[in-house]
Design a protein around this motif. Structure first.
Motif, PDB file in Angstrom:
ATOM      1  N   LYS A 192       0.827  -1.205   0.000  1.00 38.18           N
ATOM      2  CA  LYS A 192       0.000   0.000   0.000  1.00 38.18           C
ATOM      3  C   LYS A 192       0.862   1.257   0.000  1.00 38.18           C
ATOM      4  O   LYS A 192       0.560   2.250  -0.674  1.00 38.18           O
ATOM      5  N   ILE A 195       2.210   1.738  -3.435  1.00 32.37           N
ATOM      6  CA  ILE A 195       1.186   2.322  -4.314  1.00 32.37           C
ATOM      7  C   ILE A 195       1.130   3.829  -4.135  1.00 32.37           C
ATOM      8  O   ILE A 195       1.050   4.592  -5.105  1.00 32.37           O
ATOM      9  N   GLU A 201      -0.855   7.290 -11.903  1.00 34.28           N
ATOM     10  CA  GLU A 201      -1.893   6.293 -11.595  1.00 34.28           C
ATOM     11  C   GLU A 201      -1.694   5.020 -12.413  1.00 34.28           C
ATOM     12  O   GLU A 201      -2.001   3.916 -11.946  1.00 34.28           O
ATOM     13  N   MET A 204       0.166   2.375 -10.760  1.00 33.22           N
ATOM     14  CA  MET A 204      -0.497   1.786  -9.590  1.00 33.22           C
ATOM     15  C   MET A 204      -1.268   0.516  -9.941  1.00 33.22           C
ATOM     16  O   MET A 204      -1.493  -0.334  -9.071  1.00 33.22           O
ATOM     17  N   TYR A 208      -1.981  -2.692  -7.459  1.00 28.27           N
ATOM     18  CA  TYR A 208      -3.300  -3.018  -6.913  1.00 28.27           C
ATOM     19  C   TYR A 208      -3.668  -4.464  -7.231  1.00 28.27           C
ATOM     20  O   TYR A 208      -4.241  -5.184  -6.391  1.00 28.27           O
ATOM     21  N   THR A 209      -3.339  -4.906  -8.442  1.00 26.51           N
ATOM     22  CA  THR A 209      -3.647  -6.283  -8.837  1.00 26.51           C
ATOM     23  C   THR A 209      -2.857  -7.282  -7.997  1.00 26.51           C
ATOM     24  O   THR A 209      -3.388  -8.304  -7.546  1.00 26.51           O
ATOM     25  N   LEU A 211      -1.774  -6.728  -5.024  1.00 20.89           N
ATOM     26  CA  LEU A 211      -2.372  -6.677  -3.681  1.00 20.89           C
ATOM     27  C   LEU A 211      -3.593  -7.599  -3.614  1.00 20.89           C
ATOM     28  O   LEU A 211      -3.754  -8.374  -2.650  1.00 20.89           O
ATOM     29  N   ALA A 227      -9.375  -4.384  -4.026  1.00 19.72           N
ATOM     30  CA  ALA A 227      -8.089  -4.082  -4.674  1.00 19.72           C
ATOM     31  C   ALA A 227      -8.201  -4.189  -6.192  1.00 19.72           C
ATOM     32  O   ALA A 227      -7.708  -3.319  -6.934  1.00 19.72           O
ATOM     33  N   ASN A 230     -10.096  -1.265  -7.568  1.00 19.99           N
ATOM     34  CA  ASN A 230      -9.262  -0.051  -7.598  1.00 19.99           C
ATOM     35  C   ASN A 230      -8.379  -0.028  -8.843  1.00 19.99           C
ATOM     36  O   ASN A 230      -8.171   1.027  -9.452  1.00 19.99           O
ATOM     37  N   ALA A 231      -7.859  -1.201  -9.210  1.00 17.01           N
ATOM     38  CA  ALA A 231      -7.047  -1.285 -10.431  1.00 17.01           C
ATOM     39  C   ALA A 231      -7.887  -0.968 -11.662  1.00 17.01           C
ATOM     40  O   ALA A 231      -7.445  -0.232 -12.568  1.00 17.01           O
ATOM     41  N   ALA A 241      -6.545  -7.792 -13.828  1.00 13.99           N
ATOM     42  CA  ALA A 241      -7.453  -7.349 -12.766  1.00 13.99           C
ATOM     43  C   ALA A 241      -8.854  -7.937 -12.970  1.00 13.99           C
ATOM     44  O   ALA A 241      -9.512  -8.354 -12.008  1.00 13.99           O
TER      45      ALA A 241
END
Length: 303
Positions: A192, A195, A201, A204, A208-209, A211, A227, A230-231, A241
């Motif tokens: 996190k 990120i 972005e 990121m 996120y993926t 995570l 998560a 978010n991706a 994702a």
């Protein structure tokens, strides 16, 4: 002059000479100030001498008082010289230690670029002997140890580096090492943080993926779902994702949502292995739904 030459060498070749150059320039500056001050005061001293000779009888009492004051100052001169010498030695040691450490670090990096990792490690260890607070050396040492596949010492080096500097790649390095060691909670915190360190972005999205995938490994499907979403908010066409989100939905028994995500995987990357897996999973979902309908029908007839 030596300081100027050192600065030029540092600028042209990137060799770490700026500390020694600064030290030389500092003492050169002090010497010039003393020299200029002495030259400015010299004519005044000559004028004062002429005036004193002309008025010796009138200024005799004042001269005696000045002599006594100068005698008192001379008494403290040895002590002042000692303080100056000790202060100079202290400054030299304080400047020399980080400078020598930086020289070893410089050669360590050069050997690492040539893939001579053992020699690089020796230079990094020498650098830490001279300056145990050099964060970049710990970071470089951790990088080499990680490449050798020795994870625990690599974690220790990165953790020490984190104490003494804030490097943008450090949280990510630590996160993946924690995951490899099965320390999910620590890994999640660092991932996190990684990120939040990203400049764009777009960079990121894979984090996120990752995570989400690590949440999936330990059965935390709802955080994994968040998560992956978010991706996809950043890049709706990121296939990994969508595939991960489909898995999170399946394991939460959200079959319709899972089927929708799997269909997107097929649309975005029809020739990929993920698309092949998605088709198989969609068939299983359809069969599962059909079985559920038949079971429901049988139960209704039995009633």
């Amino acid at each position: 002059m030596g300081g100027v030459v050192a600065v030029l060498i540092d600028a042209i070749f990137g060799f770490p000479l700026h500390l020694s150059a600064t030290l030389v320039l500092f003492w050169l500056f002090i010497g010039l100030i003393v020299s200029l001050n002495h030259s400015e005061n010299h004519p005044e001293q000559e004028v004062k001498t002429v005036r004193v000779k002309g008025t010796q009888s009138k200024a005799k009492a004042g001269d005696d008082k000045s002599v006594r004051t100068e005698d008192n100052i001379y008494k403290f001169k040895p002590f002042l010289y000692l303080v100056i010498i000790l202060l100079s030695l202290f400054l030299c040691v304080m400047v020399t230690r980080p400078f020598v450490s930086q020289v070893y670090e410089f050669y360590g990096v050069e050997y690492a670029k040539k893939a001579d990792y053992n020699t690089a490690i020796k230079n990094f260890h020498e650098a830490l002997k001279w300056n145990p607070y050099f964060g970049m050396v710990y970071y470089n040492l951790g990088q080499i140890i990680y490449r050798k596949g020795i994870y625990t010492p690599a974690i220790e080096s990165f953790e020490k580096a984190e104490k003494y500097m804030d490097h943008p790649d450090l949280p990510g390095r630590l996160a993946y090492l924690y995951f490899k060691k099965g320390q999910l909670d620590k890994g999640v915190v660092k991932l996190k943080q990684a990120i939040s360190y990203q400049k764009t972005e777009k960079s990121m999205v894979p984090l996120y993926t990752d995570l989400g995938n690590n949440y999936m490994r330990v059965g935390r499907y709802r955080p994994a779902e968040i998560a992956f979403k978010n991706a996809l908010k950043i890049n709706p066409k990121y296939v990994n994702a969508h595939y991960g989100l489909a898995g999170a939905y399946l394991l939460q028994n959200k079959l319709d949502e899972a089927q929708e995500e799997l269909q997107k995987v097929i649309e975005l990357a029809p020739d990929s292995q993920m698309a092949k897996n998605a088709r198989n999973i969609i068939q299983k979902i359809a069969q599962k739904k059909l079985n559920a309908q038949l079971e429901e029908k049988r139960n209704g007839e039995n009633k």
